[in-house]
Design an enzyme around this catalytic site. Structure first.
Site, mmCIF file in Angstrom:
data_model
loop_
_atom_site.group_PDB
_atom_site.id
_atom_site.type_symbol
_atom_site.label_atom_id
_atom_site.label_comp_id
_atom_site.label_asym_id
_atom_site.label_seq_id
_atom_site.Cartn_x
_atom_site.Cartn_y
_atom_site.Cartn_z
ATOM 1 C CE LYS A 1 -13.637 -2.165 0.616
ATOM 2 N NZ LYS A 1 -12.645 -2.333 1.684
ATOM 3 C CE LYS B 1 -4.436 -1.712 1.249
ATOM 4 N NZ LYS B 1 -5.679 -1.634 1.976
ATOM 5 C CE LYS C 1 -6.602 -7.343 -1.680
ATOM 6 N NZ LYS C 1 -7.358 -7.238 -0.484
HETATM 7 N N1 AQP Z 1 -10.185 -10.223 -3.266
HETATM 8 C C1 AQP Z 1 -10.599 -10.670 -2.087
HETATM 9 N N2 AQP Z 1 -10.931 -11.977 -1.929
HETATM 10 C C2 AQP Z 1 -11.376 -12.454 -0.731
HETATM 11 N N3 AQP Z 1 -11.496 -11.678 0.356
HETATM 12 C C3 AQP Z 1 -11.178 -10.367 0.238
HETATM 13 N N4 AQP Z 1 -11.193 -9.340 1.114
HETATM 14 C C4 AQP Z 1 -10.771 -8.215 0.495
HETATM 15 N N5 AQP Z 1 -10.463 -8.469 -0.769
HETATM 16 C C5 AQP Z 1 -10.711 -9.807 -0.970
HETATM 17 C C6 AQP Z 1 -11.625 -9.474 2.500
HETATM 18 O O1 AQP Z 1 -12.657 -8.541 2.727
HETATM 19 C C7 AQP Z 1 -12.590 -8.117 4.089
HETATM 20 C C8 AQP Z 1 -12.651 -6.632 4.134
HETATM 21 O O2 AQP Z 1 -11.539 -6.073 3.515
HETATM 22 P P1 AQP Z 1 -11.172 -4.584 3.820
HETATM 23 O O3 AQP Z 1 -12.124 -3.701 3.150
HETATM 24 O O4 AQP Z 1 -11.091 -4.351 5.239
HETATM 25 O O5 AQP Z 1 -9.722 -4.378 3.284
HETATM 26 P P2 AQP Z 1 -8.914 -4.899 2.092
HETATM 27 O O6 AQP Z 1 -8.536 -6.313 2.304
HETATM 28 O O7 AQP Z 1 -7.801 -3.949 1.935
HETATM 29 O O8 AQP Z 1 -9.931 -4.788 0.856
HETATM 30 P P3 AQP Z 1 -9.652 -4.346 -0.574
HETATM 31 O O9 AQP Z 1 -10.926 -4.506 -1.300
HETATM 32 O O10 AQP Z 1 -8.490 -5.017 -1.173
HETATM 33 O O11 AQP Z 1 -9.371 -2.809 -0.446
HETATM 34 P P4 AQP Z 1 -8.109 -1.992 -0.928
HETATM 35 O O12 AQP Z 1 -8.190 -1.981 -2.408
HETATM 36 O O13 AQP Z 1 -8.373 -0.649 -0.325
HETATM 37 O O14 AQP Z 1 -6.900 -2.660 -0.416
HETATM 38 C C9 AQP Z 1 -11.309 -8.683 4.677
HETATM 39 O O15 AQP Z 1 -11.636 -9.828 5.452
HETATM 40 C C10 AQP Z 1 -10.509 -9.081 3.468
HETATM 41 O O16 AQP Z 1 -9.668 -10.178 3.737
#
Ligand code: AQP
Length: 346
Positions: free
Chosen positions: A210, A115, A207
């Site tokens: 968001k 990040k 992966k």
């Molecule tokens: N691609 C994914 N597959 C399975 N699980 C996922 N999670 C996130 N992406 C995937 C799970 O969703 C929960 C919430 O995630 P979060 O919003 O707290 O943070 P994150 O993991 O950083 O989500 P993103 O979508 O990838 O956001 P960005 O792009 O901002 O980094 C967690 O349980 C996570 O494991």
């Protein structure tokens, strides 16, 4: 019902674009665990501000994540649904953990490296200390089980290390105060099923996320049937038909991803999906996947829409949840203050 000692905690960041990965990796599992455990599900807004957020957008997003929990089937009366910033003990305990966790431990966190990217010097201190806050989120409730996607595994391991070090460092004081020797449980990650790491629809090696600029890379929980159909039809694949057996998915990340998504939505597994669809061309399988995804997501999307139209109702649900959460967290924090040797207000 749950064993009195067992409790689930998990959270989702209100950073916009909730997607199918968040649903299959986390929110769907939250719903499934409700019958077995007492659960706390949190909109982790303190985590969201580790990178800059537009204030109006953040507020909208907090309500949207809460709506997604409820629309997916989380029971906000039986269990606890709240947003993190309403319960001050998260930040308070995180400070204590800043003083327990070691720099070397945080330096190993791959998510910070990803990040922060190349501009590491310009990343917020909060982004660096994020895993300590996550440990506080879980341990403020002495939660024993944490359903998360694969990407959070390393942070969960750190939470266990922090719990263990706190229990060791303060063992004498814990005993002196007549508290359980394992004051903090070592929380278990619950990472299981066919969709613990849903990949981008445009690139099977990344992966679904968001923050990925291409909207075509993910299915948002707010997408309508046409958008879902378009994105799945355009999803990257290889030229071969689907294999007959799971071993045939090896080295075919895009096929593996679509089969995993299908399996998770159908409450099946990849072998079950291939028993039905093995040998099919992607054009055929993608149509089946569109139908299944629309059937599963559209009731959730519709209910989310209905809920976000009434922000007062969501705010009351979050407020009641926060009161119930704070009752638990303040007790833990009181004990932590005694253990540390702080003088409590009389
Ligand atoms: N691609 C994914 N597959 C399975 N699980 C996922 N999670 C996130 N992406 C995937 C799970 O969703 C929960 C919430 O995630 P979060 O919003 O707290 O943070 P994150 O993991 O950083 O989500 P993103 O979508 O990838 O956001 P960005 O792009 O901002 O980094 C967690 O349980 C996570 O494991």
């Amino acid at each position: 019902m749950a064993n009195a000692q067992e409790r689930v905690f998990s959270g989702v960041q209100p950073t916009g674009n909730l997607h199918l990965g968040n649903y299959l990796g986390a929110i769907k599992r939250f719903v499934e665990l409700q019958d077995r455990f007492d659960c706390l599900y949190c909109v982790v807004d303190l985590h969201a501000i580790t990178v800059w957020q537009d204030p109006a957008e953040l507020k909208r997003s907090i309500r949207e994540v809460a709506a997604a929990f409820l629309a997916a089937g989380v029971d906000g009366e039986k269990h606890i649904v709240f947003n993190q910033s309403q319960v001050p003990q998260h930040a308070e305990l995180a400070w204590v953990f800043n003083c327990v966790a070691r720099l070397g431990w945080l330096n190993r966190m791959t998510q910070f490296k990803e990040k922060a990217g190349k501009d590491r010097e310009n990343a917020s201190v909060g982004l660096y200390a994020y895993p300590n806050l996550m440990a506080a989120d879980i341990l403020a409730y002495r939660a024993t089980h944490v359903p998360v996607g694969e990407d959070q595994k390393q942070h969960l391991e750190l939470a266990r290390d922090i719990a263990q070090k706190f229990n060791n460092d303060f063992a004498a004081s814990i005993a002196e105060h007549g508290l359980a020797e394992k004051f903090f449980p070592l929380p278990e990650p619950l990472i299981a099923g066919p969709a613990t790491r849903v990949m981008s629809l445009r690139d099977g090696s990344k992966k679904m996320s968001k923050s990925e600029p291409s909207d075509a890379s993910r299915i948002n929980l707010t997408d309508d049937a046409d958008q879902i159909a378009q994105k799945i039809r355009k999803a990257k694949t290889d030229p071969l038909p689907l294999p007959e057996a799971v071993e045939g998915l090896k080295d075919r990340p895009e096929a593996d991803n679509l089969v995993g998504i299908y399996a998770a939505l159908a409450d099946s597994d990849p072998a079950g999906v291939l028993a039905e669809h093995g040998g099919s061309q992607f054009s055929q399988f993608k149509q089946a996947l569109v139908d299944l995804t629309v059937a599963k997501l559209s009731p959730i999307t519709a209910e989310m829409k209905r809920l976000v139209a009434d922000p007062g109702h969501i705010d009351r649900t979050l407020g009641r949840g926060a009161e119930r959460a704070e009752a638990i967290a303040s007790e833990t924090m009181g004990d932590v203050k005694d253990i540390l040797g702080f003088v409590r207000r009389t």
